[in-house]
Write an enzyme that holds these catalytic residues in place. Structure first.
Site, short mmCIF file in Angstrom:
data_model
loop_
_atom_site.label_atom_id
_atom_site.label_comp_id
_atom_site.label_asym_id
_atom_site.label_seq_id
_atom_site.Cartn_x
_atom_site.Cartn_y
_atom_site.Cartn_z
N LEU A 106 0.86 -1.57 -0.26
CA LEU A 106 0.07 -0.13 0.23
C LEU A 106 0.69 1.56 -0.01
CD1 LEU A 106 -2.63 -0.29 2.11
CD2 LEU A 106 -2.82 -0.89 -0.31
N HIS A 107 1.37 1.45 -0.15
CA HIS A 107 3.01 2.72 -0.05
C HIS A 107 1.86 3.75 1.42
CE1 HIS A 107 5.12 2.18 -3.59
NE2 HIS A 107 5.66 1.79 -2.73
N ALA A 130 -2.06 6.05 -1.74
CA ALA A 130 -2.93 6.07 -2.97
C ALA A 130 -2.93 5.06 -3.80
CB ALA A 130 -2.31 7.63 -2.82
N HIS A 131 -1.09 4.30 -3.57
CA HIS A 131 -0.94 3.14 -4.19
C HIS A 131 -1.03 1.67 -3.61
CE1 HIS A 131 2.48 7.08 -5.27
NE2 HIS A 131 1.93 7.63 -5.31
N GLN A 132 -1.32 1.16 -5.21
CA GLN A 132 -1.86 -0.43 -4.40
C GLN A 132 -0.89 -1.20 -5.38
OE1 GLN A 132 -5.21 1.95 -4.95
NE2 GLN A 132 -4.53 2.62 -2.95
#
Length: 752
Positions: A511-512, A687-689
Site C-alpha cells: 500500500l505504500h 494512494a498506491h496499491q
C-alpha cells in the site's frame, strides 16, 4: 455538455433509512463535533466569526451525513452505527457507551446522550471514545467524526457554494478553469467522445447498432458463452436478451495498465474492446468540486478504508483510472528494485538492457514526461528551503505534463488536458486505431473452457452487467485474449469470482503507507499565496529512503489537500480546537513520508463483497514511517513554520518561537517518536496499491507468469500494478505502464 457533466457538476444527494430516533441522536452527535462556538471576546474577521458560529444544524448537515453513511458503509458497519445510535438514545445505553460521565446528581441520575450538555458531551467523546481503550469505540468515533467533517467541508448548494470555505481561505474550484470556461468560444476538447459508448445512456438496439458501426461482430446467440459462466447464474430469459460481441482482445479497465495495453494492441492491428465500470468525464465535464468528484471518480466514492479501518485508501474509479486523478509524479522504476526483481525474483524481463528498459523509454515519451516542473508552489518551495538548510537530499520530480502546468486540482481530473492521463494518450491511440470503449460496465467474470490438451483452461471472453434504457442486462464479449487491468483492489476479486484458485491471487498487497506532517506558515500580509494551489508534486527527497540499502525507507513529498479529505485526518479534541485547525487550512503546508512496505495485506471476497485487509504495520515499516515523519517535521521547522505538528489523535504540536531552544525542539521530536503510530492512533493513507496478483517464475510463489499470463488460464493476462513482485517505494505510474507495455507485446506474440 454530456450527461456525465451534469452528474459531476451537481451537488451530491443521498437517500437513507434511519429512523427518527436514530436521526435525533445523529444530529446531537454532529452538533457536538461541529458546534456553534461563541467568540468569547475574541476579535475575529467577519467570515472567520461566521465560520466559528456555524453548527452542523445550521448548515443542514444531518440528511447529508445520514445519506452518506447509508450509501458508503457496508451492511455490517451500518448495523453497528444504528446500534450505537439506538443505545445513545437511551439512558442505560448511554451509560454503557459513555460511562460515569453520563451520570448526573438528580433523579433519574442517568442521562441519554442528547440530555447531556454540549461541553460535557465533548469530553465524553474525547476521553471515552477517541482516547479510550476500546478499539471499537475509537472506530465509531472516527466514523462519526470523519463522515461529519467530510460533509461539513464538501457539501455545496446548487451554486457550488459552501459557507465554510471563505473563512478557511479556500476558493473551491480552480479559478483559472472557471475563467477559461467563461472565455471559451467553443466546447472544450473531448478526445474520446466518439469512441466511448456509455451503456447506461443507450438502448440495447442502439448499443448493438453502434458496435456494428464501429466494426465489431455482434453475436445473435450467446448460449455457448453463457454455458461457460462457472457460477451459472443467468436464466434463459437473460441469455436471450443479452448482447454478445466479438473482438480480438477485451481489456477490462482503462487506467495506467488497461489504457496502455489497449493503445499498444490496437496500434498493432488488433480489434480491441475496452470495458470500464466508471464514466468518461472529459475536460469540460469536470466540476473540480471535491465532494461530487470523489463520489463519481474514486473507489468507494472517496470513502474507502481497509477492513481494520487503519488505512484510508484513495484509488481511481473512472475512465482513465488512477491516471485521471493522480498528482502527475512520473518516476522510472528504481534500479535497486529492478535488480531485486531480476535476481531475487528470477524475472529476466527486468534485467539491465532488457525489453523493460526500452518500454520505460516508450512510456516516458508517450506521456511527455518533463523533468522541469517550472514554477513551484508554496509547499514545494518550503520543502526545498527546509531541505537545503538541513543539507538533506532533494531533487525535482518529473511529471507527465508540460512545465507550466501549475494546477492544484489534478486529483479532480485535468480540466485543460495538460496532464497526460491515459484518456489523453494511450486510449486516444487505441480509439484512433479502431478500438471502442464501453463505460458503465461492471464485469462479472472471465469465461474460459478446458483446452484440448487438458492442462490449462483457455480464456474465451467475459460476462458483464450493464444497465441501460431497457433495464438491466448482460453483455457477453467473446475474444481471443482477455486482459484484466482493474487495479490491485479489483483485479484479484474478478479473478476469484471467475473461479481461479491460485493461492497468491489477492495476497501480497502493498500500500505504500503514508504519514503526513504539517507546518503552519502565517501570511505575511503581502502575498496571497496558498498551499493548495500550484503544481502538486514537483520535488522529492530521498533523505531517509535508504535506497543504497534496498530502498525500504521513506521518500518525502508534498500532497494535494482540499478541505474535505484533510478534515478527515485532522484530529478532533473539541469543536473549537477543530475549527481553529481548519481555519488555518490555506497556510498549512504538508509533507508526507511514504514507505516502501515490507508488510503486506490481502484482497478477498467476503460476505458483503470485497474485503481489503492490511494488518497493523510491519515493525520495519513502522520504524521507517516514524523516521520519515521526524524528517518531515525537521524540514518544516527549518523552512520557518510558526507551528508544526502531527495528525496523531492527541493533536501533538509545537509552537516555534525565537525563545525555542534546540533542546525543546528535540524534546518534542522525541515525544512524537515515542508515541509512534499506534493502532488507530495516527491516520495512515495510501494512494498506491500494488502486488495483489504478483508476477513470478513459479505458480507456487506467484499469480501470473513472467508474461503476465495467469498460471491457470491461457489467454488470460493481468496488466496493472497488481503484478508488481513487491512495492517499489516511489510513485508507480511509470512502472505500471512499462510493465503493461511489455505484457501487451506478450499478448501480440501469443496471438500471432
Amino acid at each position: 455538455m454530456s450527461m456525465a457533466s451534469s452528474e459531476l457538476l451537481s451537488s451530491v444527494s443521498y437517500q437513507h433509512a434511519f429512523s427518527e430516533a436514530h436521526l435525533a441522536i445523529l444530529e446531537a452527535l454532529l452538533d457536538t463535533f461541529f458546534p456553534c462556538v461563541p467568540s468569547c471576546g475574541q476579535s475575529l474577521v467577519g467570515s472567520v466569526q461566521n465560520f466559528y458560529e456555524l453548527s452542523a444544524s445550521k448548515v443542514g448537515l444531518l440528511p447529508f451525513v445520514a445519506g452518506l453513511m447509508h450509501s458508503k458503509l457496508n451492511p455490517e458497519s451500518l448495523r453497528i452505527v444504528k446500534v450505537v445510535l439506538w443505545l445513545l438514545s437511551t439512558r442505560i445505553g448511554t451509560y454503557l457507551l459513555c460511562g460515569n460521565g453520563s451520570l448526573c446528581k438528580r433523579p433519574p441520575f442517568l442521562r441519554s446522550f442528547s440530555e447531556i450538555p454540549l461541553s460535557e458531551r465533548e469530553g465524553l467523546l474525547v476521553s471515552g471514545w477517541s482516547h479510550g481503550s476500546s478499539v471499537l469505540l475509537r472506530i465509531v468515533f472516527d466514523a462519526f467524526k470523519s463522515f461529519g467533517a467530510y460533509s461539513f467541508f464538501t457539501k455545496v448548494d446548487k451554486y457550488g457554494y459552501n459557507p465554510a470555505w471563505e473563512a478557511i481561505g479556500y476558493c473551491g474550484p480552480d479559478p483559472l478553469a472557471i475563467e477559461h470556461r467563461k472565455k471559451a468560444q467553443q466546447a472544450a476538447e473531448r478526445p474520446l467522445e466518439r469512441n466511448v459508448l456509455d451503456v447506461s445512456s443507450v438502448s440495447k438496439n442502439g448499443l448493438c447498432l453502434q458496435l456494428k458501426e464501429a466494426g465489431f461482430e455482434v453475436l445473435e446467440d450467446v448460449t455457448h458463452m453463457a454455458k461457460l459462466w462457472h457460477e451459472g447464474k443467468c436464466s434463459q430469459e437473460e441469455v436471450r436478451s443479452a448482447i454478445g460481441v466479438k473482438c480480438d482482445v477485451v481489456v477490462v479497465g482503462s487506467g495506467s495498465g488497461g489504457g496502455c495495453v489497449a493503445g499498444v494492441l490496437a496500434k498493432a492491428g488488433l480489434k480491441v474492446l475496452v470495458l470500464e465500470k466508471g464514466k468518461y468525464f472529459a475536460r469540460d465535464d469536470l466540476s473540480l468540486l471535491e465532494g461530487p468528484t470523489l463520489d463519481k471518480m474514486y473507489e468507494g466514492g472517496g470513502i474507502l478504508t481497509t477492513a481494520e479501518c487503519n488505512v484510508l485508501l484513495l484509488a481511481g474509479a473512472t475512465l482513465g483510472g488512477g491516471s485521471a486523478i493522480n498528482w502527475g509524479a512520473s518516476f522510472k522504476t528504481p534500479s535497486h528494485v529492478l535488480e531485486e526483481w531480476a535476481v531475487v525474483e528470477g524475472l529476466p524481463l527486468f534485467n539491465k538492457g532488457s525489453q523493460y528498459e526500452a518500454a520505460m523509454e516508450a512510456v516516458l515519451s508517450r506521456l511527455s514526461v518533463q523533468p522541469d516542473p517550472g514554477e513551484e508552489n508554496l509547499q514545494n518551495r518550503l520543502m526545498w528551503k527546509g531541505c537545503k538548510k538541513l543539507g538533506y537530499h532533494i531533487v525535482h520530480a518529473s511529471r507527465n505534463s508540460i512545465a507550466d502546468h501549475a494546477c492544484g486540482w489534478c486529483g479532480f481530473g485535468c480540466w485543460n488536458g495538460k496532464k497526460q492521463a491515459t484518456s489523453e494518450t494511450w486510449l486516444v491511440d487505441a480509439t484512433t486505431n479502431g478500438a471502442t470503449i464501453l463505460s458503465s460496465v461492471s464485469v462479472n467474470a472471465v469465461l474460459y473452457r478446458n483446452s484440448a490438451q487438458g492442462k490449462k483452461h483457455q480464456a474465451v471472453g467475459i460476462v458483464a452487467n450493464m444497465e441501460n434504457h431497457d433495464g438491466e442486462g448482460l453483455l457477453f464479449v467473446e475474444s481471443q485474449a482477455t486482459v484484466v487491468s482493474c487495479g490491485s483492489l479489483n483485479t484479484p476479486v474478478l479473478l476469484q469470482r471467475s473461479g481461479l484458485r491460485n493461492p497468491h491471487i489477492g495476497k501480497h498487497l502493498y500500500l505504500h503507507p503514508v504519514q503526513v506532517m504539517w507546518g503552519y506558515f502565517p501570511s505575511d500580509g503581502v502575498s496571497s499565496e496558498v498551499t493548495y494551489e500550484g503544481g502538486i508534486i514537483t520535488a522529492v527527497s530521498q533523505e531517509v529512503a535508504n535506497w543504497q540499502r534496498g530502498g525500504h525507507g521513506c521518500i518525502l513529498q508534498c500532497p494535494s489537500f482540499h478541505p474535505g479529505v484533510l478534515s478527515v485526518i485532522v484530529p478532533w479534541l473539541s469543536g473549537k480546537d477543530f475549527k481553529k485547525r481548519m481555519s488555518r487550512f490555506s497556510r498549512t503546508a504538508h509533507i508526507f513520508a511514504l514507505a516502501r512496505d515490507h508488510g503486506t495485506g490481502s484482497v478477498s471476497i467476503g460476505k458483503h463483497g470485497r474485503v481489503i485487509s492490511y494488518p497493523f504495520l510491519d515493525p520495519i515499516d513502522h520504524q521507517n514511517l516514524v523516521d520519515g515523519g521526524e524528517a518531515a517535521l525537521r524540514i518544516l521547522i527549518a523552512a520557518g513554520a510558526s507551528e508544526v505538528g502531527t495528525y496523531n489523535r492527541n493533536g501533538d504540536s509545537l509552537s516555534i518561537t525565537e525563545e525555542n531552544t534546540s533542546a525543546q525542539v528535540e524534546e518534542f521530536l522525541q515525544k512524537v517518536r515515542s508515541r509512534g503510530l499506534g493502532k488507530l492512533e495516527t491516520p495512515i493513507c495510501s494512494a498506491h496499491q500494488m502486488g495483489s496478483c504478483r508476477m513470478g517464475k513459479d505458480p507456487a510463489t506467484s499469480a501470473v507468469d513472467p508474461n503476465g499470463e495467469t498460471w491457470e488460464v491461457s489467454g488470460l493476462f493481468v496488466a496493472d500494478a497488481s503484478v508488481f513482485p513487491s512495492a517499489i517505494g516511489i510513485n508507480p505510474m511509470i512502472t505500471t505502464q512499462s510493465i503493461a507495455y511489455c505484457i501487451a507485446h506478450a499478448v501480440i506474440k501469443a496471438l500471432s
